[in-house]
Design a protein around this motif. Sequence first.
Motif, PDB file in Angstrom:
ATOM      1  N   TRP A 379      30.589  45.663  50.052  1.00  0.00           N
ATOM      2  CA  TRP A 379      32.062  45.372  49.929  1.00  0.00           C
ATOM      3  C   TRP A 379      32.525  46.697  49.272  1.00  0.00           C
ATOM      4  O   TRP A 379      31.777  47.402  48.779  1.00  0.00           O
ATOM      5  CB  TRP A 379      31.929  44.355  48.716  1.00  0.00           C
ATOM      6  N   THR A 380      33.786  46.910  49.349  1.00  0.00           N
ATOM      7  CA  THR A 380      34.517  48.057  49.117  1.00  0.00           C
ATOM      8  C   THR A 380      34.989  47.680  47.739  1.00  0.00           C
ATOM      9  O   THR A 380      34.712  46.544  47.090  1.00  0.00           O
ATOM     10  CB  THR A 380      35.595  48.273  49.864  1.00  0.00           C
ATOM     11  N   ARG A 381      35.407  48.781  46.901  1.00  0.00           N
ATOM     12  CA  ARG A 381      35.735  48.406  45.372  1.00  0.00           C
ATOM     13  C   ARG A 381      36.738  47.451  45.428  1.00  0.00           C
ATOM     14  O   ARG A 381      36.951  46.441  44.566  1.00  0.00           O
ATOM     15  CB  ARG A 381      36.184  49.810  44.891  1.00  0.00           C
ATOM     16  N   GLY A 382      37.869  47.489  46.357  1.00  0.00           N
ATOM     17  CA  GLY A 382      38.766  46.426  46.394  1.00  0.00           C
ATOM     18  C   GLY A 382      38.044  45.134  46.473  1.00  0.00           C
ATOM     19  O   GLY A 382      38.856  44.257  45.823  1.00  0.00           O
ATOM     20  N   GLN A 383      37.467  44.943  47.479  1.00  0.00           N
ATOM     21  CA  GLN A 383      36.987  43.494  47.655  1.00  0.00           C
ATOM     22  C   GLN A 383      36.435  42.926  46.237  1.00  0.00           C
ATOM     23  O   GLN A 383      36.442  41.801  46.007  1.00  0.00           O
ATOM     24  CB  GLN A 383      35.803  43.453  48.893  1.00  0.00           C
ATOM     25  N   VAL A 384      35.342  43.877  45.689  1.00  0.00           N
ATOM     26  CA  VAL A 384      34.781  43.413  44.580  1.00  0.00           C
ATOM     27  C   VAL A 384      35.792  43.095  43.317  1.00  0.00           C
ATOM     28  O   VAL A 384      35.850  42.141  42.718  1.00  0.00           O
ATOM     29  CB  VAL A 384      33.870  44.491  43.931  1.00  0.00           C
ATOM     30  N   MET A 385      37.032  43.962  43.181  1.00  0.00           N
ATOM     31  CA  MET A 385      37.878  43.867  42.434  1.00  0.00           C
ATOM     32  C   MET A 385      38.687  42.454  42.665  1.00  0.00           C
ATOM     33  O   MET A 385      39.121  41.507  41.639  1.00  0.00           O
ATOM     34  CB  MET A 385      39.096  44.796  42.320  1.00  0.00           C
ATOM     35  N   ASP A 386      39.028  42.174  43.917  1.00  0.00           N
ATOM     36  CA  ASP A 386      39.579  40.927  44.410  1.00  0.00           C
ATOM     37  C   ASP A 386      39.014  39.643  43.976  1.00  0.00           C
ATOM     38  O   ASP A 386      39.280  38.579  43.514  1.00  0.00           O
ATOM     39  CB  ASP A 386      39.727  40.784  45.825  1.00  0.00           C
ATOM     40  N   GLY A 389      39.039  39.059  40.414  1.00  0.00           N
ATOM     41  CA  GLY A 389      40.238  38.628  40.007  1.00  0.00           C
ATOM     42  C   GLY A 389      40.399  37.120  40.013  1.00  0.00           C
ATOM     43  O   GLY A 389      41.172  36.576  39.544  1.00  0.00           O
ATOM     44  N   ARG A 390      39.679  36.591  41.045  1.00  0.00           N
ATOM     45  CA  ARG A 390      39.674  35.187  41.176  1.00  0.00           C
ATOM     46  C   ARG A 390      39.299  34.439  39.840  1.00  0.00           C
ATOM     47  O   ARG A 390      39.304  33.251  39.717  1.00  0.00           O
ATOM     48  CB  ARG A 390      39.006  34.835  42.385  1.00  0.00           C
ATOM     49  N   PHE A 391      38.259  35.275  39.236  1.00  0.00           N
ATOM     50  CA  PHE A 391      37.509  34.627  37.999  1.00  0.00           C
ATOM     51  C   PHE A 391      38.689  34.996  36.620  1.00  0.00           C
ATOM     52  O   PHE A 391      37.969  34.939  35.680  1.00  0.00           O
ATOM     53  CB  PHE A 391      36.489  34.653  37.927  1.00  0.00           C
ATOM     54  N   PHE A 393      39.166  38.308  35.948  1.00  0.00           N
ATOM     55  CA  PHE A 393      38.685  39.570  35.523  1.00  0.00           C
ATOM     56  C   PHE A 393      39.350  40.534  36.108  1.00  0.00           C
ATOM     57  O   PHE A 393      39.244  40.515  37.520  1.00  0.00           O
ATOM     58  CB  PHE A 393      37.396  39.402  35.441  1.00  0.00           C
ATOM     59  N   SER A 394      39.994  41.333  35.540  1.00  0.00           N
ATOM     60  CA  SER A 394      40.827  42.606  36.219  1.00  0.00           C
ATOM     61  C   SER A 394      41.064  43.796  35.377  1.00  0.00           C
ATOM     62  O   SER A 394      40.648  44.017  34.029  1.00  0.00           O
ATOM     63  CB  SER A 394      42.426  41.956  36.517  1.00  0.00           C
ATOM     64  N   GLY A 395      41.286  45.088  36.064  1.00  0.00           N
ATOM     65  CA  GLY A 395      41.612  46.198  35.398  1.00  0.00           C
ATOM     66  C   GLY A 395      40.298  46.555  34.724  1.00  0.00           C
ATOM     67  O   GLY A 395      39.016  46.401  35.097  1.00  0.00           O
ATOM     68  N   ASP A 396      40.422  47.024  33.450  1.00  0.00           N
ATOM     69  CA  ASP A 396      39.308  47.533  32.471  1.00  0.00           C
ATOM     70  C   ASP A 396      38.334  46.532  32.384  1.00  0.00           C
ATOM     71  O   ASP A 396      37.110  46.750  31.985  1.00  0.00           O
ATOM     72  CB  ASP A 396      39.882  48.246  31.283  1.00  0.00           C
ATOM     73  N   ALA A 397      38.613  45.037  32.573  1.00  0.00           N
ATOM     74  CA  ALA A 397      37.827  43.924  32.122  1.00  0.00           C
ATOM     75  C   ALA A 397      36.524  44.064  32.849  1.00  0.00           C
ATOM     76  O   ALA A 397      35.572  43.638  32.621  1.00  0.00           O
ATOM     77  CB  ALA A 397      38.529  42.760  32.131  1.00  0.00           C
ATOM     78  N   THR A 398      36.785  44.479  34.036  1.00  0.00           N
ATOM     79  CA  THR A 398      35.819  44.678  35.013  1.00  0.00           C
ATOM     80  C   THR A 398      34.684  45.587  34.658  1.00  0.00           C
ATOM     81  O   THR A 398      33.411  45.608  35.355  1.00  0.00           O
ATOM     82  CB  THR A 398      36.071  44.907  36.755  1.00  0.00           C
ATOM     83  N   GLY A 408      32.477  31.566  27.419  1.00  0.00           N
ATOM     84  CA  GLY A 408      33.586  30.891  28.413  1.00  0.00           C
ATOM     85  C   GLY A 408      33.592  32.116  29.602  1.00  0.00           C
ATOM     86  O   GLY A 408      33.488  32.050  30.521  1.00  0.00           O
ATOM     87  N   GLU A 409      33.606  33.504  29.025  1.00  0.00           N
ATOM     88  CA  GLU A 409      33.535  34.402  30.147  1.00  0.00           C
ATOM     89  C   GLU A 409      32.316  34.714  31.049  1.00  0.00           C
ATOM     90  O   GLU A 409      32.185  34.989  31.988  1.00  0.00           O
ATOM     91  CB  GLU A 409      33.971  35.955  29.204  1.00  0.00           C
ATOM     92  N   LEU A 410      31.250  34.452  30.107  1.00  0.00           N
ATOM     93  CA  LEU A 410      29.974  34.452  30.813  1.00  0.00           C
ATOM     94  C   LEU A 410      29.618  33.218  31.970  1.00  0.00           C
ATOM     95  O   LEU A 410      29.137  33.556  33.025  1.00  0.00           O
ATOM     96  CB  LEU A 410      28.710  34.271  30.083  1.00  0.00           C
ATOM     97  N   ALA A 411      30.277  32.311  31.552  1.00  0.00           N
ATOM     98  CA  ALA A 411      30.393  31.088  32.554  1.00  0.00           C
ATOM     99  C   ALA A 411      30.974  31.359  33.687  1.00  0.00           C
ATOM    100  O   ALA A 411      30.831  31.166  34.803  1.00  0.00           O
ATOM    101  CB  ALA A 411      31.099  29.821  31.784  1.00  0.00           C
ATOM    102  N   ARG A 412      32.211  32.174  33.754  1.00  0.00           N
ATOM    103  CA  ARG A 412      33.048  32.280  34.808  1.00  0.00           C
ATOM    104  C   ARG A 412      32.274  33.550  35.576  1.00  0.00           C
ATOM    105  O   ARG A 412      32.383  33.449  36.666  1.00  0.00           O
ATOM    106  CB  ARG A 412      34.396  32.877  34.112  1.00  0.00           C
ATOM    107  N   VAL A 413      31.595  34.367  35.061  1.00  0.00           N
ATOM    108  CA  VAL A 413      30.826  35.285  35.750  1.00  0.00           C
ATOM    109  C   VAL A 413      29.666  34.692  36.603  1.00  0.00           C
ATOM    110  O   VAL A 413      29.597  34.959  37.706  1.00  0.00           O
ATOM    111  CB  VAL A 413      30.197  36.487  34.601  1.00  0.00           C
ATOM    112  N   ALA A 414      28.951  33.804  35.808  1.00  0.00           N
ATOM    113  CA  ALA A 414      28.197  33.003  36.700  1.00  0.00           C
ATOM    114  C   ALA A 414      28.552  32.208  37.724  1.00  0.00           C
ATOM    115  O   ALA A 414      27.973  32.231  38.729  1.00  0.00           O
ATOM    116  CB  ALA A 414      27.488  31.932  35.608  1.00  0.00           C
ATOM    117  N   LEU A 415      29.753  31.569  37.542  1.00  0.00           N
ATOM    118  CA  LEU A 415      30.295  31.149  38.743  1.00  0.00           C
ATOM    119  C   LEU A 415      30.783  31.874  39.788  1.00  0.00           C
ATOM    120  O   LEU A 415      30.669  31.503  40.959  1.00  0.00           O
ATOM    121  CB  LEU A 415      31.635  30.301  38.304  1.00  0.00           C
ATOM    122  N   ALA A 416      31.220  32.992  39.398  1.00  0.00           N
ATOM    123  CA  ALA A 416      31.442  33.896  40.277  1.00  0.00           C
ATOM    124  C   ALA A 416      30.381  34.317  41.227  1.00  0.00           C
ATOM    125  O   ALA A 416      30.418  34.773  42.427  1.00  0.00           O
ATOM    126  CB  ALA A 416      32.212  35.372  39.609  1.00  0.00           C
TER     127      ALA A 416
END
Length: 611
Positions: A379-386, A389-391, A393-398, A408-416
């Motif tokens: 994947w490109t950087r844009g695809q990873v960020m996209d 973003g669906r979960f 997480f955007s910008g510096d959060a990534t 709660g954030e860990l749970a969203r990463v696990a689902l991602a």
Amino acid sequence: GSGKTSLFRAITGDLTPSKGTVARAQGLRIALLDQHRDFDGAQTVWEAACAAFRSLLALEHSLQEQGHAMSERGGASPEHLARYDRDLERFQREGGYEVQARVSAVLHGLGFDPEAAHTQPLSTLSGGERGRLGLASQLVRPADVLLLDEPTNHLDLETTEWLVDHLRGLDAAALIISHDRAFLDQVVDHILHLEDHGAFAYRGNYSTFVALRAERRMAQDRAFQKQSKVIAKEEDFIRRNIAGQKTNQAKGRRRKLARVARLSPPPDDLNTMAVRFRTSGRGGDQVLIADKVKVQVGDRVLLERFSAVLRRGDVVGLVGPNGAGKTTLLATLMGSRPADGGTVRLGDATEVEVYRQDLAQVPREKSLFDIIHDLRPSWTRGQVMDHLGRFDFSGDATKRRAGSLSGGELARVALAMMTLASANLLVFDEPTNHLDVESIETLEDAIEGYEGSVLLVSHDRALLRGLCSRVWGLEHGHITDFDGSFEEWEAARAERRRVAEAEARSREAERKARERKTAPAKPDGDRKAKQSAQRNATRAVEQAEARVHRLEKRQVELNGQLADASLYTTPEGTERAQALARELDTVRADLVHAYADWEAAAHALEQLDGK
């Protein structure tokens, strides 16, 4: 992150509002259950549960010492008696005699042994047990207002039912933060919804709130669209006439428009996550096969002789009390630990992805970007960020390390991560523990739209009711395989409990009736009259006894049929069980009358023989 816990802190006075005030009635008693369980130096489970009564327990100890001292002296001075009377009056006034029963009842309801609690070290408790003990310490506390932050976390189905009944019986008001929709439906009568930096109040339970919120948003959207059209029309007039003959009129409209309070559109979608699970292939009809599986930890047998086939398209709910062994069973079924007996086999072309309760599948040392990029190196950087973003997480959060995230954030990463797996069997172990209501509803929609098979361990009744086509009920070392929805399983379980309780009451009534039964009395003086009367009385006793025996025999037959576990594995069986239970109720009622008739006949015979 919308401010629910901060609102609690403002109510208790631990946080000063940036604007406005919080007014509290004089003498208001507030009990707070937060997500951080601190027992303030307690050494045993009992000490932690009784934290609110430390001064009262110290007073009880002082009264015992005073009484012992007066006994040893053979009397007491007026000063000592006056002090003892004052302390005793205070102990009674503050409910000292009720503390033991109150704490014991709450501990028992939340799954602790009240007797063992006096000596059980606090250090021996698991995280879930500490959570339940924290809830117990607040529920026993005398309070006018209860503030409960996620009280159903770490509670199994039965304990949650106990908490519902307990809260319904309280005189205190309660403000509850919870993501358990079924719990909210049963307990609350108002909803305060924090949204878009504001708070909206609704009257009713959670289901009513969902309907009213939709209506409010529709009205908000209509008002916004109407205002937007008016503003657009005014702006068009201003733009066309600001430099023309109607310039003064255009300037006046511009000033007027600048003073208009602009309405906001309703949120496009509260669900910040965009979850979709894909399958890599159809797979076989048999996804997982368990044959006479035994699960044992040390000397404790958690499960014995479990045989079942998980079929393609099944959504199976695995339910049972805390500590029954559900997570250990999952590990056995998934092959991460060997079975202690029997065999477990995955079907042909079955690919599994597991959501772990402890979220250990998320590498804590990596950044969120690296976690996803490692799973999709092409994947490109844009695809990873996209994808992140669906979960939400955007910008510096990534760039953040996973180890710095909240639950709660860990749970969203696990689902991602899970959505990238393309497995045809998804296994979830308590997936809702760290998710808010909106995220849970998103997850529920994603599982509902998934074409593969699902094995779901959860205490979230709303999730189980919405998804399960089959239930595995684990209890006392055995699994009941119920081929039906979770709601149908709940009805079957309730019926079995009702039958068991009625049977226990019947046995107790039978025992008491037999205790009251008396032996035949002595012969009568008047031989002929006595013999005739005795024959009639004896016949009445025999007839009553025969009726009791017939009813007892039928009761045993019905109990035997209702005790057959296979009867409760299908909706049709549940209907049959309900019909049998109704007949059993009739037999029990007749049996009570038969016992009474038997006792009356025996008493009449005793009276005759006693003359």
